[in-house]
Design a protein around this motif. Structure first.
Motif, short mmCIF file in Angstrom:
data_model
loop_
_atom_site.label_atom_id
_atom_site.label_comp_id
_atom_site.label_asym_id
_atom_site.label_seq_id
_atom_site.Cartn_x
_atom_site.Cartn_y
_atom_site.Cartn_z
N PHE A 122 -58.62 23.65 -22.62
CA PHE A 122 -57.72 24.76 -22.30
C PHE A 122 -58.16 26.04 -23.01
O PHE A 122 -58.17 27.12 -22.43
CB PHE A 122 -56.28 24.42 -22.69
CG PHE A 122 -55.51 23.67 -21.64
CD1 PHE A 122 -55.69 23.93 -20.29
CD2 PHE A 122 -54.60 22.69 -22.00
CE1 PHE A 122 -54.98 23.24 -19.31
CE2 PHE A 122 -53.88 22.00 -21.04
CZ PHE A 122 -54.08 22.26 -19.70
N HIS A 142 -50.11 24.00 -24.84
CA HIS A 142 -50.02 23.40 -23.51
C HIS A 142 -50.58 21.98 -23.48
O HIS A 142 -50.10 21.13 -22.72
CB HIS A 142 -50.74 24.28 -22.48
CG HIS A 142 -50.03 25.58 -22.24
ND1 HIS A 142 -50.46 26.76 -22.77
CD2 HIS A 142 -48.90 25.87 -21.53
CE1 HIS A 142 -49.64 27.74 -22.39
NE2 HIS A 142 -48.69 27.22 -21.66
N PHE A 146 -48.11 19.15 -22.21
CA PHE A 146 -48.42 18.44 -20.97
C PHE A 146 -48.69 16.96 -21.21
O PHE A 146 -48.29 16.11 -20.41
CB PHE A 146 -49.61 19.09 -20.26
CG PHE A 146 -49.35 20.50 -19.81
CD1 PHE A 146 -48.06 21.01 -19.78
CD2 PHE A 146 -50.39 21.33 -19.41
CE1 PHE A 146 -47.81 22.31 -19.35
CE2 PHE A 146 -50.15 22.63 -19.00
CZ PHE A 146 -48.86 23.12 -18.97
N ASP A 153 -44.07 25.79 -21.27
CA ASP A 153 -45.24 26.66 -21.23
C ASP A 153 -44.88 27.99 -21.88
O ASP A 153 -43.70 28.33 -22.03
CB ASP A 153 -45.71 26.88 -19.79
CG ASP A 153 -44.74 27.72 -18.98
OD1 ASP A 153 -44.88 28.96 -19.00
OD2 ASP A 153 -43.85 27.15 -18.34
N LEU A 161 -47.73 27.43 -14.32
CA LEU A 161 -49.17 27.63 -14.10
C LEU A 161 -49.46 28.25 -12.73
O LEU A 161 -50.55 28.06 -12.18
CB LEU A 161 -49.91 26.29 -14.21
CG LEU A 161 -49.89 25.62 -15.59
CD1 LEU A 161 -50.71 24.33 -15.56
CD2 LEU A 161 -50.44 26.55 -16.67
N ASN A 171 -56.16 22.94 -13.56
CA ASN A 171 -55.43 21.95 -12.77
C ASN A 171 -55.85 20.53 -13.12
O ASN A 171 -55.00 19.64 -13.30
CB ASN A 171 -55.66 22.20 -11.28
CG ASN A 171 -54.78 23.29 -10.72
OD1 ASN A 171 -53.72 23.04 -10.14
ND2 ASN A 171 -55.19 24.54 -10.89
N THR A 174 -54.82 19.55 -16.70
CA THR A 174 -53.37 19.36 -16.72
C THR A 174 -53.00 18.01 -16.12
O THR A 174 -52.19 17.25 -16.69
CB THR A 174 -52.66 20.48 -15.93
OG1 THR A 174 -52.94 21.74 -16.55
CG2 THR A 174 -51.16 20.26 -15.88
N SER A 251 -47.02 16.09 -11.13
CA SER A 251 -46.01 16.69 -12.00
C SER A 251 -44.68 15.94 -12.00
O SER A 251 -44.05 15.81 -13.06
CB SER A 251 -45.79 18.15 -11.61
OG SER A 251 -44.97 18.80 -12.54
N VAL A 257 -44.60 20.70 -14.54
CA VAL A 257 -45.56 21.80 -14.37
C VAL A 257 -45.68 22.08 -12.88
O VAL A 257 -45.69 21.16 -12.07
CB VAL A 257 -46.94 21.42 -14.94
CG1 VAL A 257 -47.91 22.59 -14.85
CG2 VAL A 257 -46.81 20.95 -16.38
#
Length: 422
Positions: A122, A142, A146, A153, A161, A171, A174, A251, A257
């Motif tokens: 990240f 994050h 996550f 966030d 995001l 993506n 995450t 998610s 997210v």
């Protein structure tokens, strides 16, 4: 309560003013229960101090209080008592105490390793958009959020995001963090020991197969429903559509997210996400919901009934009837809680029914996705959602056992009777 007291202090807010206690309590509950629903924006309302407090609550809530307590005991070189081992056994959903302390060490090691790698990736990406110090801080925040399926966030203005909808690195990292956190530490331990044992446990097989099916099936459904939606995917390139469909499918594993505007999704997609949120992640993980194994047991029971079989069989193993009964009980209790909370909020909040159902299910499943209702909740609405997040993290069965009177062994069985079903 401790987190709420700290977050309500002037030092915890960006403006230096006290945060209303109910909002601080809402945020502290959401962080400790690794949910992600917030009444005030985390990135703009709270100071760096406040955000670090939230991050600590997320880490404690994600790994579990007993795991963190055991970790401190290691550092203090204190012996772990039998009672503490029994509590750990229950907290980590283990069938026996053998190797429980080794598993706790693995839990901490896996968490720190995965969060560290995620934070590094990240940070590398955020360096293109932020100052170096801010990029490192955002990367760490994050990654922890996550992996623990918290969904918090610090992008500001409740954006999540959405600015990175077309970014493959953000993506994919995450999704990997969410999935590894949602599989459960027992599964991660089983996978890392595969070279020694040469076989996976039934639990791991069920978790991996059900999680994979839900993610793939969810991505296909969301892609088909939103492909031509001008409010979400219509203007996006094909590759970005596929990427966003997968992230929106991953998610609801309880991460919270999003890269698409949830309020602009078609109602069919919103309701489908409600179903995914209700199922949730896997046992012994950082996620909530009724769990993938519970859903698998119910599907197995239905399939066995349709085929006229007495036993529920998975991967050539028969499930004990007690497990199927527990899955059914958990699901019905969860449904009752969601329905009751939705009915109450339908009277206290002047909003669309699906928006309320979405919010309640998100809170119960400790997901953190919202269609925009959280910031508009009344005082009663905030209290109901706080309770739903708390119950969702504890689990309805845990709460039921805690509140029910002590069970006594029955000395006899009643005569068998028959009723017509269906």
């Amino acid at each position: 309560m401790v987190g709420a007291q700290i977050l309500s202090l002037p030092i915890a807010s960006a403006t230096g003013e006290r945060t209303p206690f109910i909002d601080a309590l809402f945020t502290a509950t959401s962080a400790t229960c690794v949910t992600g629903l917030v009444t005030v924006d985390t990135g703009t309302h709270y100071s760096t101090f406040g955000q670090i407090v939230i991050l600590l609550l997320i880490q404690i809530g994600g790994l579990g209080f007993m795991t963190m307590a055991t970790l401190f005991a290691f550092f203090l070189k204190r012996r772990i008592s039998l009672k503490e081992r029994l509590i750990l056994q229950e907290a980590l959903n283990q069938s026996d105490m053998e190797g429980i302390i080794r598993l706790v060490r693995k839990v901490v090691l896996y968490a720190l390793t995965i969060e560290g790698v995620g934070a590094l990736l990240f940070t590398i990406r955020f360096l293109f958009d932020m100052r170096p110090g801010r990029a490192v801080y955002a990367g760490i925040f994050h990654a922890i959020s996550f992996f623990n399926n918290a969904g918090f966030d610090i992008m500001g203005e409740f954006r999540s995001l959405t600015d990175y909808v077309d970014d493959p690195l953000v993506n994919i990292v995450t999704m990997l963090l969410i999935v590894t956190g949602g599989l459960g530490f027992v599964v991660l331990s089983d996978l890392t020991d595969l070279g020694k044992r040469k076989r996976l446990s039934l639990h791991t097989k069920v978790v991996l197969s059900m999680s994979g099916f839900l993610i793939l099936f969810g991505a296909v459904v969301i892609f088909l429903f939103e492909y031509s939606n001008p409010g979400t995917m219509k203007q996006l390139p094909l590759g970005t559509k596929i990427l966003s469909a997968f992230l929106q499918s991953v998610s609801p594993r309880t991460a919270g997210v999003n890269t698409l505007d949830l309020a602009s999704l078609r109602q069919a997609t919103q309701f489908f996400i409600v179903i995914l949120m209700f199922i949730g992640a896997s046992p012994g993980s950082t996620g909530g919901g009724i769990k993938t194994t519970t859903f698998a047991a119910l599907l197995g029971a239905v399939w066995a009934m349709i085929r006229g079989r007495e036993d529920v069989v998975m991967f050539r193993y028969r499930l004990a009837q007690e497990r199927v009964n527990k899955a059914l009980t958990l699901t019905l209790l969860a449904l009752a809680l969601v329905i009751t909370a939705t009915m109450i909020l339908s009277t206290t909040e002047d909003h669309h029914f699906l928006m309320i159902l979405f919010e309640v299910t998100s809170a119960f499943g400790t997901v953190g996705l919202t269609m925009g209702l959280t910031t508009q909740l009344t005082l009663t609405g905030k209290i109901i959602i706080i309770l739903m997040m708390y119950i969702g993290r504890l689990g309805p069965l845990t709460l039921g056992y805690a509140l029910s009177p002590k069970q006594e062994r029955a000395l006899y069985r009643q005569a068998e009777g028959k009723i017509i079903i269906g």
